[in-house]
Motif scaffolding. Structure first.
Motif, PDB file in Angstrom:
ATOM      1  N   ILE A 101       0.868  -1.184   0.000  1.00  0.00           N
ATOM      2  CA  ILE A 101       0.000   0.000   0.000  1.00  0.00           C
ATOM      3  C   ILE A 101       0.903   1.232   0.000  1.00  0.00           C
ATOM      4  CG2 ILE A 101      -0.288   0.006   2.502  1.00  0.00           C
ATOM      5  CD1 ILE A 101      -3.188   0.955   2.044  1.00  0.00           C
ATOM      6  N   TYR A 102       0.548   2.207  -0.824  1.00  0.00           N
ATOM      7  CA  TYR A 102       1.368   3.408  -0.985  1.00  0.00           C
ATOM      8  C   TYR A 102       0.747   4.618  -0.287  1.00  0.00           C
ATOM      9  CZ  TYR A 102       3.973   0.753  -4.422  1.00  0.00           C
ATOM     10  OH  TYR A 102       4.734  -0.210  -5.042  1.00  0.00           O
ATOM     11  N   ARG A 103       1.526   5.676  -0.182  1.00  0.00           N
ATOM     12  CA  ARG A 103       1.115   6.926   0.486  1.00  0.00           C
ATOM     13  C   ARG A 103      -0.164   7.526  -0.098  1.00  0.00           C
ATOM     14  NH1 ARG A 103       4.165   9.834   3.488  1.00  0.00           N
ATOM     15  NH2 ARG A 103       3.191  11.750   2.789  1.00  0.00           N
ATOM     16  N   ASN A 104      -0.417   7.301  -1.370  1.00  0.00           N
ATOM     17  CA  ASN A 104      -1.609   7.858  -2.014  1.00  0.00           C
ATOM     18  C   ASN A 104      -2.787   6.888  -1.957  1.00  0.00           C
ATOM     19  OD1 ASN A 104      -0.924   5.935  -3.908  1.00  0.00           O
ATOM     20  ND2 ASN A 104      -1.000   7.329  -5.651  1.00  0.00           N
ATOM     21  N   GLY A 105      -2.640   5.781  -1.228  1.00  0.00           N
ATOM     22  CA  GLY A 105      -3.704   4.811  -1.063  1.00  0.00           C
ATOM     23  C   GLY A 105      -3.736   3.717  -2.106  1.00  0.00           C
ATOM     24  N   SER A 106      -2.906   3.821  -3.133  1.00  0.00           N
ATOM     25  CA  SER A 106      -2.885   2.804  -4.178  1.00  0.00           C
ATOM     26  C   SER A 106      -2.367   1.478  -3.616  1.00  0.00           C
ATOM     27  CB  SER A 106      -2.006   3.254  -5.343  1.00  0.00           C
ATOM     28  OG  SER A 106      -2.549   4.426  -5.922  1.00  0.00           O
ATOM     29  N   LEU A 107      -2.855   0.375  -4.192  1.00  0.00           N
ATOM     30  CA  LEU A 107      -2.485  -0.962  -3.730  1.00  0.00           C
ATOM     31  C   LEU A 107      -1.855  -1.742  -4.875  1.00  0.00           C
ATOM     32  CD1 LEU A 107      -2.728  -2.930  -1.263  1.00  0.00           C
ATOM     33  CD2 LEU A 107      -4.822  -3.774  -2.353  1.00  0.00           C
ATOM     34  N   LEU A 108      -0.640  -2.235  -4.660  1.00  0.00           N
ATOM     35  CA  LEU A 108       0.082  -3.024  -5.649  1.00  0.00           C
ATOM     36  C   LEU A 108      -0.036  -4.503  -5.296  1.00  0.00           C
ATOM     37  CD1 LEU A 108       2.171  -3.257  -8.029  1.00  0.00           C
ATOM     38  CD2 LEU A 108       3.935  -3.197  -6.252  1.00  0.00           C
ATOM     39  N   PHE A 109      -0.383  -5.312  -6.302  1.00  0.00           N
ATOM     40  CA  PHE A 109      -0.360  -6.771  -6.175  1.00  0.00           C
ATOM     41  C   PHE A 109       0.845  -7.267  -6.960  1.00  0.00           C
ATOM     42  CE2 PHE A 109      -4.892  -5.869  -5.829  1.00  0.00           C
ATOM     43  CZ  PHE A 109      -5.267  -6.655  -4.754  1.00  0.00           C
ATOM     44  N   GLN A 110       1.703  -8.045  -6.331  1.00  0.00           N
ATOM     45  CA  GLN A 110       2.820  -8.652  -7.039  1.00  0.00           C
ATOM     46  C   GLN A 110       2.475 -10.115  -7.303  1.00  0.00           C
ATOM     47  OE1 GLN A 110       5.907  -7.707  -4.190  1.00  0.00           O
ATOM     48  NE2 GLN A 110       6.618  -6.044  -5.497  1.00  0.00           N
ATOM     49  N   ASN A 111       2.861 -10.593  -8.485  1.00  0.00           N
ATOM     50  CA  ASN A 111       2.648 -11.983  -8.854  1.00  0.00           C
ATOM     51  C   ASN A 111       1.184 -12.385  -8.644  1.00  0.00           C
ATOM     52  OD1 ASN A 111       3.345 -14.496  -9.793  1.00  0.00           O
ATOM     53  ND2 ASN A 111       4.062 -15.215  -7.801  1.00  0.00           N
ATOM     54  N   VAL A 112       0.302 -11.726  -9.365  1.00  0.00           N
ATOM     55  CA  VAL A 112      -1.146 -11.924  -9.248  1.00  0.00           C
ATOM     56  C   VAL A 112      -1.513 -13.393  -9.473  1.00  0.00           C
ATOM     57  CG1 VAL A 112      -3.331 -11.401 -10.427  1.00  0.00           C
ATOM     58  CG2 VAL A 112      -1.739  -9.568  -9.887  1.00  0.00           C
ATOM     59  N   THR A 113      -2.456 -13.888  -8.671  1.00  0.00           N
ATOM     60  CA  THR A 113      -3.012 -15.223  -8.859  1.00  0.00           C
ATOM     61  C   THR A 113      -4.485 -15.095  -9.233  1.00  0.00           C
ATOM     62  OG1 THR A 113      -3.769 -15.539  -6.582  1.00  0.00           O
ATOM     63  CG2 THR A 113      -1.465 -16.112  -7.053  1.00  0.00           C
ATOM     64  N   LEU A 114      -5.045 -16.160  -9.767  1.00  0.00           N
ATOM     65  CA  LEU A 114      -6.473 -16.145 -10.099  1.00  0.00           C
ATOM     66  C   LEU A 114      -7.307 -15.959  -8.838  1.00  0.00           C
ATOM     67  CD1 LEU A 114      -6.675 -18.973 -12.789  1.00  0.00           C
ATOM     68  CD2 LEU A 114      -6.572 -16.494 -13.126  1.00  0.00           C
ATOM     69  N   ASN A 115      -6.804 -16.405  -7.705  1.00  0.00           N
ATOM     70  CA  ASN A 115      -7.494 -16.262  -6.425  1.00  0.00           C
ATOM     71  C   ASN A 115      -7.603 -14.797  -5.988  1.00  0.00           C
ATOM     72  OD1 ASN A 115      -8.869 -17.571  -4.314  1.00  0.00           O
ATOM     73  ND2 ASN A 115      -7.052 -17.427  -3.010  1.00  0.00           N
TER      74      ASN A 115
END
Length: 145
Positions: A101-115
């Protein structure tokens, strides 16, 4: 659009005046009228790639950003929160270790899964203690390789 040296008719003056007024309203519209939104970047993500839920149109600095997996703010579904006054991130029970989660509220997903596919809710606690909630439907696609 070319300007003509010919005299304008009454209808043309009215039309140009309306266009000018509309242009000025768009230019002068307050940024506070913009709705906070979340954009999936890239818009089409395959399994194994990274994806960002990018927050747009923040007009003030919130107190806290909360991200939840699901459509509500059930504590057991909290992924993470970011407290802006202290720059502290706290992870929740739904945190997989692949989210940032970043300072501007954005959320990063690394290595996305179907789940990872499904609804997510961003709750923003503002300085005046009002809360804003944004629901996002995230969809990961099977890797086409």
């Amino acid at each position: 659009m070319e300007l003509s040296s010919a005299p304008l008719h009454k209808g043309q003056l009215l039309w140009r005046g309306l266009l000018l007024a509309a242009s000025l309203l768009i230019y002068w519209s307050s940024p506070t009228t913009a709705q906070i939104s979340v954009e999936e970047v890239p818009p089409h993500v395959d399994e194994g790639e990274n994806a960002l839920l990018l927050v747009h149109n923040l007009t003030e600095t919130p107190r806290v950003f909360y991200w939840f997996k699901g459509k509500n703010e059930d504590k057991k579904n909290e992924i993470a929160r970011f407290i802006t006054s202290t720059n502290v991130t706290r992870t929740g029970p739904a945190y997989s270790g692949r989210e940032t989660i970043y300072r501007n509220g954005s959320l990063l997903f690394q290595n996305v899964t179907l789940n990872d596919s499904g609804p997510y809710m961003l709750k923003i606690s503002m300085q005046n203690y009002d809360a804003r909630k944004i629901l996002v439907l995230f969809h990961a696609h099977p890797n086409s390789l």
